[in-house]
Design a protein around this motif. Structure first.
Motif, PDB file in Angstrom:
ATOM      1  N   GLU A  95       0.832  -1.203   0.000  1.00  0.00           N
ATOM      2  CA  GLU A  95       0.000   0.000   0.000  1.00  0.00           C
ATOM      3  C   GLU A  95       0.869   1.256   0.000  1.00  0.00           C
ATOM      4  OE1 GLU A  95      -2.848   0.072   3.220  1.00  0.00           O
ATOM      5  OE2 GLU A  95      -3.574  -1.938   2.736  1.00  0.00           O
ATOM      6  N   LEU A  96       1.898   1.257   0.824  1.00  0.00           N
ATOM      7  CA  LEU A  96       2.790   2.411   0.906  1.00  0.00           C
ATOM      8  C   LEU A  96       3.525   2.629  -0.415  1.00  0.00           C
ATOM      9  CD1 LEU A  96       4.090   4.696   2.502  1.00  0.00           C
ATOM     10  CD2 LEU A  96       5.726   3.040   3.411  1.00  0.00           C
ATOM     11  N   LEU A  97       3.988   1.545  -1.023  1.00  0.00           N
ATOM     12  CA  LEU A  97       4.664   1.659  -2.317  1.00  0.00           C
ATOM     13  C   LEU A  97       3.730   2.210  -3.389  1.00  0.00           C
ATOM     14  CD1 LEU A  97       6.817  -1.596  -2.370  1.00  0.00           C
ATOM     15  CD2 LEU A  97       7.646   0.764  -2.280  1.00  0.00           C
ATOM     16  N   SER A  98       2.494   1.747  -3.405  1.00  0.00           N
ATOM     17  CA  SER A  98       1.525   2.258  -4.377  1.00  0.00           C
ATOM     18  C   SER A  98       1.291   3.750  -4.173  1.00  0.00           C
ATOM     19  CB  SER A  98       0.196   1.501  -4.261  1.00  0.00           C
ATOM     20  OG  SER A  98       0.345   0.182  -4.671  1.00  0.00           O
ATOM     21  N   HIS A  99       1.142   4.132  -2.913  1.00  0.00           N
ATOM     22  CA  HIS A  99       0.936   5.543  -2.600  1.00  0.00           C
ATOM     23  C   HIS A  99       2.153   6.371  -3.013  1.00  0.00           C
ATOM     24  CE1 HIS A  99      -0.792   9.024  -0.671  1.00  0.00           C
ATOM     25  NE2 HIS A  99       0.319   9.184   0.042  1.00  0.00           N
ATOM     26  N   ALA A 100       3.347   5.888  -2.727  1.00  0.00           N
ATOM     27  CA  ALA A 100       4.575   6.601  -3.082  1.00  0.00           C
ATOM     28  C   ALA A 100       4.683   6.756  -4.592  1.00  0.00           C
ATOM     29  CB  ALA A 100       5.792   5.868  -2.517  1.00  0.00           C
ATOM     30  N   GLN A 101       4.319   5.722  -5.329  1.00  0.00           N
ATOM     31  CA  GLN A 101       4.368   5.802  -6.788  1.00  0.00           C
ATOM     32  C   GLN A 101       3.383   6.855  -7.296  1.00  0.00           C
ATOM     33  OE1 GLN A 101       3.839   1.634  -7.541  1.00  0.00           O
ATOM     34  NE2 GLN A 101       6.026   1.318  -7.910  1.00  0.00           N
ATOM     35  N   THR A 102       2.216   6.930  -6.678  1.00  0.00           N
ATOM     36  CA  THR A 102       1.223   7.940  -7.037  1.00  0.00           C
ATOM     37  C   THR A 102       1.794   9.341  -6.789  1.00  0.00           C
ATOM     38  OG1 THR A 102      -0.577   6.437  -6.473  1.00  0.00           O
ATOM     39  CG2 THR A 102      -1.128   8.772  -6.591  1.00  0.00           C
ATOM     40  N   LEU A 103       2.443   9.509  -5.655  1.00  0.00           N
ATOM     41  CA  LEU A 103       3.056  10.808  -5.332  1.00  0.00           C
ATOM     42  C   LEU A 103       4.148  11.164  -6.335  1.00  0.00           C
ATOM     43  CD1 LEU A 103       3.375  10.543  -1.454  1.00  0.00           C
ATOM     44  CD2 LEU A 103       1.786  11.981  -2.737  1.00  0.00           C
ATOM     45  N   GLU A 104       4.939  10.175  -6.713  1.00  0.00           N
ATOM     46  CA  GLU A 104       6.033  10.402  -7.649  1.00  0.00           C
ATOM     47  C   GLU A 104       5.493  10.837  -9.009  1.00  0.00           C
ATOM     48  OE1 GLU A 104      10.023   8.080  -9.068  1.00  0.00           O
ATOM     49  OE2 GLU A 104       8.174   6.932  -9.037  1.00  0.00           O
ATOM     50  N   VAL A 105       4.479  10.149  -9.481  1.00  0.00           N
ATOM     51  CA  VAL A 105       3.863  10.476 -10.791  1.00  0.00           C
ATOM     52  C   VAL A 105       3.247  11.868 -10.725  1.00  0.00           C
ATOM     53  CG1 VAL A 105       2.017   9.871 -12.393  1.00  0.00           C
ATOM     54  CG2 VAL A 105       3.502   8.081 -11.461  1.00  0.00           C
ATOM     55  N   GLY A 106       2.610  12.192  -9.604  1.00  0.00           N
ATOM     56  CA  GLY A 106       1.954  13.485  -9.457  1.00  0.00           C
ATOM     57  C   GLY A 106       2.923  14.653  -9.374  1.00  0.00           C
ATOM     58  N   SER A 107       4.177  14.384  -9.022  1.00  0.00           N
ATOM     59  CA  SER A 107       5.152  15.472  -8.884  1.00  0.00           C
ATOM     60  C   SER A 107       5.868  15.800 -10.188  1.00  0.00           C
ATOM     61  CB  SER A 107       6.189  15.115  -7.815  1.00  0.00           C
ATOM     62  OG  SER A 107       7.022  14.063  -8.271  1.00  0.00           O
ATOM     63  N   LYS A 108       5.627  15.023 -11.220  1.00  0.00           N
ATOM     64  CA  LYS A 108       6.310  15.260 -12.510  1.00  0.00           C
ATOM     65  C   LYS A 108       5.544  16.228 -13.371  1.00  0.00           C
ATOM     66  CE  LYS A 108       8.735  10.916 -12.624  1.00  0.00           C
ATOM     67  NZ  LYS A 108       8.993   9.697 -13.313  1.00  0.00           N
TER      68      LYS A 108
END
Length: 108
Positions: A95-108
């Motif tokens: 769950e944390l990894l999925s959330h982190a990936q979402t944050l990473e994509v959103g910051s680009k």
């Protein structure tokens, strides 16, 4: 001549050892050191006088129940994240990894 500052490894080691409530001697013995040198060896690792090899660092981390990466993390926030991640269940890690990936994509 002033003493060198403690290493990142030494600082993290001491932090984790104190959190675990272990003495230097207890930690050393549980990690497989001879009881006569356990306290001194752990003390020297914490002070940065000596460096633990990676194989022994893995044993120390196992006794302290921390990911070995925590002991080497230079950034304080990353160290906290590694520690938290290491304590999560497999499901929560995903769950944390999925959330982190979402944050990473959103910051680009």
């Amino acid at each position: 001549m002033s003493a060198a500052p403690p290493s990142i490894f030494g600082t993290r080691l001491k932090e984790a050892r104190l959190e675990a409530g272990l003495s230097q001697k207890q930690l050393g013995i549980e990690a497989g050191l001879d009881p006569f040198v356990a306290s001194t060896r752990i003390n020297r690792y914490e002070l940065g006088v000596h460096k633990a090899d990676y194989t022994f660092a893995i044993r120390i981390a196992a006794v302290l129940r921390v990911p070995v990466a925590f002991l080497y993390a230079e950034d304080e926030e990353l160290a906290r994240l590694i520690l938290i991640f290491g304590r999560l269940s497999k499901r929560k890690r995903n769950e944390l990894l999925s959330h982190a990936q979402t944050l990473e994509v959103g910051s680009k």
